[in-house]
Design a protein around this motif. Structure first.
Motif, PDB file in Angstrom:
ATOM      1  N   LEU A   1       0.818  -1.209   0.000  1.00  0.00           N
ATOM      2  CA  LEU A   1       0.000   0.000   0.000  1.00  0.00           C
ATOM      3  C   LEU A   1       0.855   1.264   0.000  1.00  0.00           C
ATOM      4  N   ASN A   2       1.943   1.263   0.779  1.00  0.00           N
ATOM      5  CA  ASN A   2       2.836   2.424   0.798  1.00  0.00           C
ATOM      6  C   ASN A   2       3.496   2.634  -0.564  1.00  0.00           C
ATOM      7  N   THR A   3       3.833   1.544  -1.238  1.00  0.00           N
ATOM      8  CA  THR A   3       4.406   1.646  -2.584  1.00  0.00           C
ATOM      9  C   THR A   3       3.391   2.252  -3.548  1.00  0.00           C
ATOM     10  N   ASN A   4       2.142   1.804  -3.468  1.00  0.00           N
ATOM     11  CA  ASN A   4       1.085   2.384  -4.302  1.00  0.00           C
ATOM     12  C   ASN A   4       0.885   3.867  -3.992  1.00  0.00           C
ATOM     13  N   MET A   5       0.940   4.213  -2.709  1.00  0.00           N
ATOM     14  CA  MET A   5       0.785   5.608  -2.309  1.00  0.00           C
ATOM     15  C   MET A   5       1.951   6.445  -2.827  1.00  0.00           C
ATOM     16  N   ARG A   6       3.150   5.869  -2.818  1.00  0.00           N
ATOM     17  CA  ARG A   6       4.321   6.586  -3.346  1.00  0.00           C
ATOM     18  C   ARG A   6       4.110   6.938  -4.815  1.00  0.00           C
ATOM     19  N   VAL A   7       3.618   5.979  -5.578  1.00  0.00           N
ATOM     20  CA  VAL A   7       3.370   6.220  -6.998  1.00  0.00           C
ATOM     21  C   VAL A   7       2.274   7.275  -7.165  1.00  0.00           C
ATOM     22  N   ALA A   8       1.196   7.139  -6.415  1.00  0.00           N
ATOM     23  CA  ALA A   8       0.064   8.067  -6.545  1.00  0.00           C
ATOM     24  C   ALA A   8       0.448   9.500  -6.169  1.00  0.00           C
ATOM     25  N   LEU A   9       1.282   9.649  -5.132  1.00  0.00           N
ATOM     26  CA  LEU A   9       1.669  10.979  -4.663  1.00  0.00           C
ATOM     27  C   LEU A   9       2.969  11.479  -5.292  1.00  0.00           C
ATOM     28  N   SER A  10       3.649  10.605  -6.020  1.00  0.00           N
ATOM     29  CA  SER A  10       4.973  10.926  -6.583  1.00  0.00           C
ATOM     30  C   SER A  10       5.948  11.370  -5.495  1.00  0.00           C
ATOM     31  N   SER A  11       5.832  10.766  -4.320  1.00  0.00           N
ATOM     32  CA  SER A  11       6.692  11.163  -3.202  1.00  0.00           C
ATOM     33  C   SER A  11       6.778  10.044  -2.173  1.00  0.00           C
ATOM     34  N   ALA A  12       7.997   9.586  -1.934  1.00  0.00           N
ATOM     35  CA  ALA A  12       8.205   8.606  -0.871  1.00  0.00           C
ATOM     36  C   ALA A  12       7.979   9.236   0.500  1.00  0.00           C
ATOM     37  N   ALA A  13       8.423  10.474   0.653  1.00  0.00           N
ATOM     38  CA  ALA A  13       8.283  11.151   1.946  1.00  0.00           C
ATOM     39  C   ALA A  13       6.812  11.340   2.323  1.00  0.00           C
ATOM     40  N   TRP A  14       5.996  11.799   1.373  1.00  0.00           N
ATOM     41  CA  TRP A  14       4.578  12.003   1.678  1.00  0.00           C
ATOM     42  C   TRP A  14       3.855  10.680   1.846  1.00  0.00           C
ATOM     43  N   SER A  15       4.304   9.660   1.149  1.00  0.00           N
ATOM     44  CA  SER A  15       3.723   8.333   1.340  1.00  0.00           C
ATOM     45  C   SER A  15       3.969   7.846   2.769  1.00  0.00           C
ATOM     46  N   GLY A  16       5.194   8.009   3.244  1.00  0.00           N
ATOM     47  CA  GLY A  16       5.516   7.642   4.622  1.00  0.00           C
ATOM     48  C   GLY A  16       4.741   8.467   5.631  1.00  0.00           C
ATOM     49  N   PHE A  17       4.599   9.757   5.349  1.00  0.00           N
ATOM     50  CA  PHE A  17       3.831  10.638   6.232  1.00  0.00           C
ATOM     51  C   PHE A  17       2.382  10.163   6.341  1.00  0.00           C
ATOM     52  N   VAL A  18       1.778   9.852   5.201  1.00  0.00           N
ATOM     53  CA  VAL A  18       0.390   9.372   5.199  1.00  0.00           C
ATOM     54  C   VAL A  18       0.281   8.081   6.004  1.00  0.00           C
ATOM     55  N   SER A  19       1.245   7.175   5.828  1.00  0.00           N
ATOM     56  CA  SER A  19       1.244   5.908   6.568  1.00  0.00           C
ATOM     57  C   SER A  19       1.268   6.164   8.072  1.00  0.00           C
ATOM     58  N   TYR A  20       2.150   7.057   8.508  1.00  0.00           N
ATOM     59  CA  TYR A  20       2.229   7.363   9.930  1.00  0.00           C
ATOM     60  C   TYR A  20       1.026   8.123  10.441  1.00  0.00           C
ATOM     61  N   ALA A  21       0.479   9.018   9.649  1.00  0.00           N
ATOM     62  CA  ALA A  21      -0.704   9.765  10.084  1.00  0.00           C
ATOM     63  C   ALA A  21      -1.887   8.828  10.306  1.00  0.00           C
ATOM     64  N   VAL A  22      -2.096   7.909   9.368  1.00  0.00           N
ATOM     65  CA  VAL A  22      -3.188   6.944   9.525  1.00  0.00           C
ATOM     66  C   VAL A  22      -2.905   6.022  10.712  1.00  0.00           C
ATOM     67  N   GLY A  23      -1.648   5.590  10.859  1.00  0.00           N
ATOM     68  CA  GLY A  23      -1.282   4.745  11.997  1.00  0.00           C
ATOM     69  C   GLY A  23      -1.479   5.454  13.328  1.00  0.00           C
ATOM     70  N   THR A  24      -1.128   6.736  13.380  1.00  0.00           N
ATOM     71  CA  THR A  24      -1.328   7.525  14.600  1.00  0.00           C
ATOM     72  C   THR A  24      -2.813   7.635  14.936  1.00  0.00           C
ATOM     73  N   ALA A  25      -3.620   7.879  13.920  1.00  0.00           N
ATOM     74  CA  ALA A  25      -5.072   7.965  14.146  1.00  0.00           C
ATOM     75  C   ALA A  25      -5.609   6.635  14.667  1.00  0.00           C
ATOM     76  N   CYS A  26      -5.134   5.533  14.110  1.00  0.00           N
ATOM     77  CA  CYS A  26      -5.582   4.206  14.575  1.00  0.00           C
ATOM     78  C   CYS A  26      -5.170   3.957  16.026  1.00  0.00           C
ATOM     79  N   MET A  27      -3.954   4.358  16.397  1.00  0.00           N
ATOM     80  CA  MET A  27      -3.513   4.171  17.774  1.00  0.00           C
ATOM     81  C   MET A  27      -4.303   5.046  18.740  1.00  0.00           C
TER      82      MET A  27
END
Length: 148
Positions: free
Chosen positions: A24-50
């Protein structure tokens, strides 16, 4: 206490979730054209879940006095998670999920046996005996077989 079967099933589920997360993070990287923003989105969603989990469990918010007694290095776990996510976002498309996860497990086993052996970061000291070293060798052999 969890039964061994339930603990094993949960650990396997956690392992599968890592593969899903990386895809999913790889797909997000492609969609956003950014590894950094993909990682940010992953952590933001993870933080919300926690946050939802903490609220559901009704865990009290830790006090500031408690937070100040925690060693400085204990706060760095998120940084290592970010390193993992960042590296994974870059490598999964190049190596494939199976090779990446096989190498990840090999690294985890090498690190785990080393940390156990020396009792680093407060872990109970467990010697790196011949059976543990053989286990690492078998995991590395698995990496070679997966990569072929």
């Amino acid at each position: 206490m969890l039964s061994l079967a339930l603990a094993a099933a949960l650990a396997i589920t956690a392992g599968i979730s890592i593969v899903i997360q990386q895809a999913l993070n790889t797909n997000m990287r492609v969609a956003l054209s950014s590894a950094a923003w993909s990682g940010f989105v992953s952590y933001a969603v993870g933080t919300a879940c926690m946050l939802v989990l903490a609220l559901a469990l009704r865990d009290p918010i830790p006090s500031a006095s408690l937070a100040t007694r925690i060693p400085w290095w204990a706060w760095s776990g998120g940084m290592f998670g970010a390193i993992f996510i960042g590296i994974a976002i870059f490598l999964v498309p190049h190596l494939g999920a199976a090779t990446f996860i096989a190498l990840l497990v090999a690294g985890q086993m090498i690190g785990s046996v080393t940390f156990d052996h020396f009792g680093w970061l407060g872990l109970t000291q467990r010697p790196a005996d011949l059976s543990r070293l053989a286990g690492i060798a078998l995991v590395i052999g698995g990496v070679v077989l997966i990569r072929r």
